[in-house]
Design a protein around this motif. Sequence first.
Motif, PDB file in Angstrom:
ATOM      1  N   PRO A   1       8.838  56.991  54.692  1.00 38.12           N
ATOM      2  CA  PRO A   1       8.255  56.715  56.017  1.00 38.12           C
ATOM      3  C   PRO A   1       9.143  55.762  56.820  1.00 38.12           C
ATOM      4  CG  PRO A   1       6.898  55.764  54.258  1.00 38.12           C
ATOM      5  CD  PRO A   1       7.974  56.564  53.584  1.00 38.12           C
ATOM      6  N   PRO A   2       9.257  55.991  58.131  1.00 41.12           N
ATOM      7  CA  PRO A   2      10.139  55.150  58.954  1.00 41.12           C
ATOM      8  C   PRO A   2       9.563  53.751  59.178  1.00 41.12           C
ATOM      9  CG  PRO A   2       9.041  56.793  60.320  1.00 41.12           C
ATOM     10  CD  PRO A   2       8.631  57.076  58.907  1.00 41.12           C
TER      11      PRO A   2
ATOM     12  N   GLY B   1       8.593  57.576  72.377  1.00 48.72           N
ATOM     13  CA  GLY B   1       8.725  57.978  70.974  1.00 48.72           C
ATOM     14  C   GLY B   1      10.194  57.867  70.596  1.00 48.72           C
ATOM     15  N   PHE B   2      10.475  57.651  69.306  1.00 46.24           N
ATOM     16  CA  PHE B   2      11.861  57.419  68.878  1.00 46.24           C
ATOM     17  C   PHE B   2      12.367  58.470  67.908  1.00 46.24           C
ATOM     18  CE2 PHE B   2      10.510  53.368  70.471  1.00 46.24           C
ATOM     19  CZ  PHE B   2      11.637  52.935  71.158  1.00 46.24           C
ATOM     20  N   ASP B   3      13.710  58.525  67.812  1.00 47.36           N
ATOM     21  CA  ASP B   3      14.358  59.363  66.812  1.00 47.36           C
ATOM     22  C   ASP B   3      13.782  60.772  66.874  1.00 47.36           C
ATOM     23  OD1 ASP B   3      16.130  59.851  64.865  1.00 47.36           O
ATOM     24  OD2 ASP B   3      15.048  58.870  63.252  1.00 47.36           O
TER      25      ASP B   3
ATOM     26  N   CYS C   1      15.948  51.093  61.022  1.00 47.62           N
ATOM     27  CA  CYS C   1      14.929  51.511  61.983  1.00 47.62           C
ATOM     28  C   CYS C   1      15.589  52.106  63.223  1.00 47.62           C
ATOM     29  CB  CYS C   1      14.026  50.332  62.369  1.00 47.62           C
ATOM     30  SG  CYS C   1      14.864  49.055  63.332  1.00 47.62           S
ATOM     31  N   SER C   2      14.764  52.753  64.044  1.00 50.58           N
ATOM     32  CA  SER C   2      15.253  53.247  65.331  1.00 50.58           C
ATOM     33  C   SER C   2      14.961  52.161  66.363  1.00 50.58           C
ATOM     34  CB  SER C   2      14.548  54.546  65.687  1.00 50.58           C
ATOM     35  OG  SER C   2      13.152  54.367  65.602  1.00 50.58           O
ATOM     36  N   GLY C   3      15.305  52.395  67.622  1.00 54.42           N
ATOM     37  CA  GLY C   3      15.009  51.370  68.624  1.00 54.42           C
ATOM     38  C   GLY C   3      15.740  51.584  69.929  1.00 54.42           C
ATOM     39  N   LYS C   4      15.726  50.535  70.730  1.00 56.78           N
ATOM     40  CA  LYS C   4      16.297  50.647  72.063  1.00 56.78           C
ATOM     41  C   LYS C   4      17.104  49.401  72.391  1.00 56.78           C
ATOM     42  CE  LYS C   4      13.906  52.327  75.876  1.00 56.78           C
ATOM     43  NZ  LYS C   4      13.101  52.244  77.104  1.00 56.78           N
ATOM     44  N   LEU C   5      18.282  49.617  73.007  1.00 57.30           N
ATOM     45  CA  LEU C   5      19.103  48.501  73.484  1.00 57.30           C
ATOM     46  C   LEU C   5      18.889  48.365  74.978  1.00 57.30           C
ATOM     47  CD1 LEU C   5      22.498  49.472  71.743  1.00 57.30           C
ATOM     48  CD2 LEU C   5      20.508  48.308  70.746  1.00 57.30           C
ATOM     49  N   PHE C   6      18.567  47.167  75.433  1.00 58.94           N
ATOM     50  CA  PHE C   6      18.470  46.888  76.867  1.00 58.94           C
ATOM     51  C   PHE C   6      19.742  46.123  77.219  1.00 58.94           C
ATOM     52  CE2 PHE C   6      14.236  47.413  75.309  1.00 58.94           C
ATOM     53  CZ  PHE C   6      13.503  47.975  76.341  1.00 58.94           C
TER      54      PHE C   6
ATOM     55  N   GLN D   1       4.977  55.785  62.696  1.00 56.71           N
ATOM     56  CA  GLN D   1       4.415  56.989  62.084  1.00 56.71           C
ATOM     57  C   GLN D   1       5.195  58.205  62.570  1.00 56.71           C
ATOM     58  OE1 GLN D   1       0.467  58.520  63.313  1.00 56.71           O
ATOM     59  NE2 GLN D   1      -0.180  58.274  61.197  1.00 56.71           N
ATOM     60  N   ARG D   2       5.469  59.143  61.678  1.00 51.14           N
ATOM     61  CA  ARG D   2       6.205  60.351  62.063  1.00 51.14           C
ATOM     62  C   ARG D   2       5.188  61.396  62.523  1.00 51.14           C
ATOM     63  NH1 ARG D   2      11.105  60.821  63.909  1.00 51.14           N
ATOM     64  NH2 ARG D   2      12.398  62.447  63.022  1.00 51.14           N
ATOM     65  N   ARG D   3       5.396  61.949  63.730  1.00 52.07           N
ATOM     66  CA  ARG D   3       4.440  62.924  64.267  1.00 52.07           C
ATOM     67  C   ARG D   3       5.144  64.129  64.877  1.00 52.07           C
ATOM     68  NH1 ARG D   3       0.147  59.578  67.735  1.00 52.07           N
ATOM     69  NH2 ARG D   3      -0.550  58.165  66.096  1.00 52.07           N
TER      70      ARG D   3
END
Length: 834
Positions: free
Chosen positions: A238-239, A488-490, A375-380, A559-561
């Motif tokens: 799980p992520p 949503g990510f990845d 983990c996944s994510g976002k760069l600002f 959670q993966r959906r």
Amino acid sequence: SSLQCHMIFQKSFLYADTVPISGPYGAQMAGPQMAGPQSGAFPGGFPGGPAQMAGPPQKKLDPDSIPSTTHVIEDDQAKRGGQVYVTNIRGQVPPLVTTDFTVQDQGNASPRFMRCTTYSFPSTADLAKQCKVPLAAIIKPFATVPKNETPLYIVNHGETGPIRCNRCKAYMCPYMQFMDGGRRYQCGFCSCVNEVPVQYFQHLDHMGRRMDLYERPELSLGSYEFIATLDYCKNNKPPNPPAYIFMIDVSYNNIKSGLVKLICEELKTLLDRLPQEEGAETSPIKVGFVTYNKILHFYNVKSALAQPQMMVVSDVAEMFVPLLDGFLVNFQESRAVVNNLLDQIPDMFADTNESETVFAPVIQAGVEALKAAECSGKLFIFHSSIPTAEAPGKLKNRDDRKLVGTEKEKTLFQPLRGVYEQLTKDCVAQGCCVDLFLFPNQYVDIATVGDVPSHTGGSIYKYSNFQVEVNGQQFVSDLRRDVEKSIGFDAIMRVRTGTGFRATDFFGAVYMNNTTDVEMAAVDCDKAVTVEFKHDDTLSEESGAVMQCALLYTTIGGQRRLRIHNLSLNCSSQLSELYKSCETDALINFFAKSAYRAMLNQPLKTVREILVNQTAHMLACYRKHCASPSAASQLILPDAMKVFPVYMNSLLKTPTLVGSTELSTDDRAFHRLLVNAMGVEETQVLLYPRLIPLHTMDVSSDAIPAPVRCSEERLSESGIFLLENGLSMFLWLGQACPPDLIQNLFNVPSLGHLSSEGMSLPVLDNAHSRKIHSIISSISQQRATSMKLLIVKQKDRSEMLFRQHLVEDKGLHGGASYMDFLCYVHREIRQLLT
């Protein structure tokens, strides 16, 4: 007939031989030869205007006689506004994007998630080729669902995961046909007959429908979500919840302008508003902080520390993250340390004189940090200047306006490959989305620095010549919305279709490693992917054309959906059905994106000619095969496409396509990247702005006054008009504007008392002022980015900025008026028909 909008042009037209064209962007676009002196003059206006056309002097056409976008929008609102749109009918055409309506999902995805260029596909490839109407869907998988509509249901099939067709892997949906007493089902996409798993078995009623049809979202709705099993996760585990990393350029310009202080102040309150799961108390998203100029500074903000610790990486060629523990933290736990850091950053760099920056190593550092945290994510990233410091991805100024109008103009928009291409791959693989906030005072090579954001589902914002008091509020609003929006990510998206056609091309802020998987490091509520379809066989009129968009992603809670959107269209061997079911706003979205891609490989002149040719072809085919016979001098347009020419002409005049040396290369590249990620509603208002008269409004009503046609002829000297296109907003003040109105809005006795520079609209305690602020605020809430209000007085120099948005008029930087364009297209149609 009601389908036809008749226009009679008193003219004799030039004729020329036509050459069949194959395209849309094939090399063999000979196209209809333009006749006479106009050859190659279009777009950019015809020398001497339409009078050059052969024939007797013409009567002046009445502008009111040509199709009006505002009328079309008003009619649809009157007919379908305020109604419930039920999605239980195959191939029905939804209300326009400009209409207010409520959606009730009964088996097809809401038009908020999916719109098509036509809702009746031609049954054969030959018919599609003949009419040249592109077959495409614009998909906004994360679109915001209004509060009065049901949110998506979440289906959990436990350990076994979602039910899928064995052959084509389509997910269970309303198009699956159950048989054999409920023991088997036939796939609605590939017709394969599958066994129903024991735990999913259910008896059928006398109509052959499952008894639990209405209890299961995946059997009765167009859109829903499945909880994914570990098979759908990276490395079958799980992520982790995603992380947001704030990376601030602390070079001289950003410190001097007050930007760094503004960001740090804003983050203190903003970090409390990170996105949360439904019903959760706090956000699971972790946060981290980096500052940089020529070197990078990482901060340890572990909750146990009394003071934040800075760690410097000066070897930008071999980027690594100098600390693992304490870089990404939970804001609630580390609040004191983080706020301490945000207080210190502006002071730490207050005396800097470093003006050089790096850029690629900053993204690299972000990806490495997410990799280390798994983990996944976002760069600002808050960045100010072209990265000239010695480092990977170093850029030099390659802006050369002499290339405009030449074969080499396309190179201005091509990103530099190498380091940036590899960075995009790394980002997508890690699920790392890049959002770029640019504060340039000069050329920054947006084509290159914007390349990673525009392939990772990121956004780009630009505030030229930034000053806190001028653009501060606009930037802060954008940053707030960007941090808070649902996302949503990845993500990886697949579009499956029934037999006979398939998805062939994808346009959007996405990455394609192969021909079928659309990869997005992140996908948010504003991002749309435009998908083109081609026939590979004949479609059956009986079973229609079905499509399923499946998006696998990670929620902010980790959670993966799977999010599923299904849509069923009609098929017909009658082209009149296709034209009747067209959607102009979706068509222009497709043309904008495909033209903006084509311009990377072809001269702009060729791209513009292709657009005009295809417009003429689509309309000529209608005239030939669907319209009732009439005099050749009449221009006959299909009802659903009658304002298509005004949008097409507006597209040809966009800064990106118009090709003028007066426009900045960065602005043109910026516009190109923005449009690439837009949905139908965004391209609609961008290409046909709203022009709203405010001097005649009823101050006691809640409604926004009805817009007028986007042309100078509609302005009046004694009036005040608001113009907005989703990116810019203007308040235009006529020279003879009534003094009492000026008093009510600006608190000065007359227009003469308003200075031309830096005017702003105060909030005053009177009905007019309240009404205008409420209009501006309700428009702003509908739009994806914050618009800074520019106030322009008639005849002022700044009026030029406003005028370029009056899309029915002749373009300031080249491009025809709507009327001239229509005459020109009419002539092209007649050439094609002879």
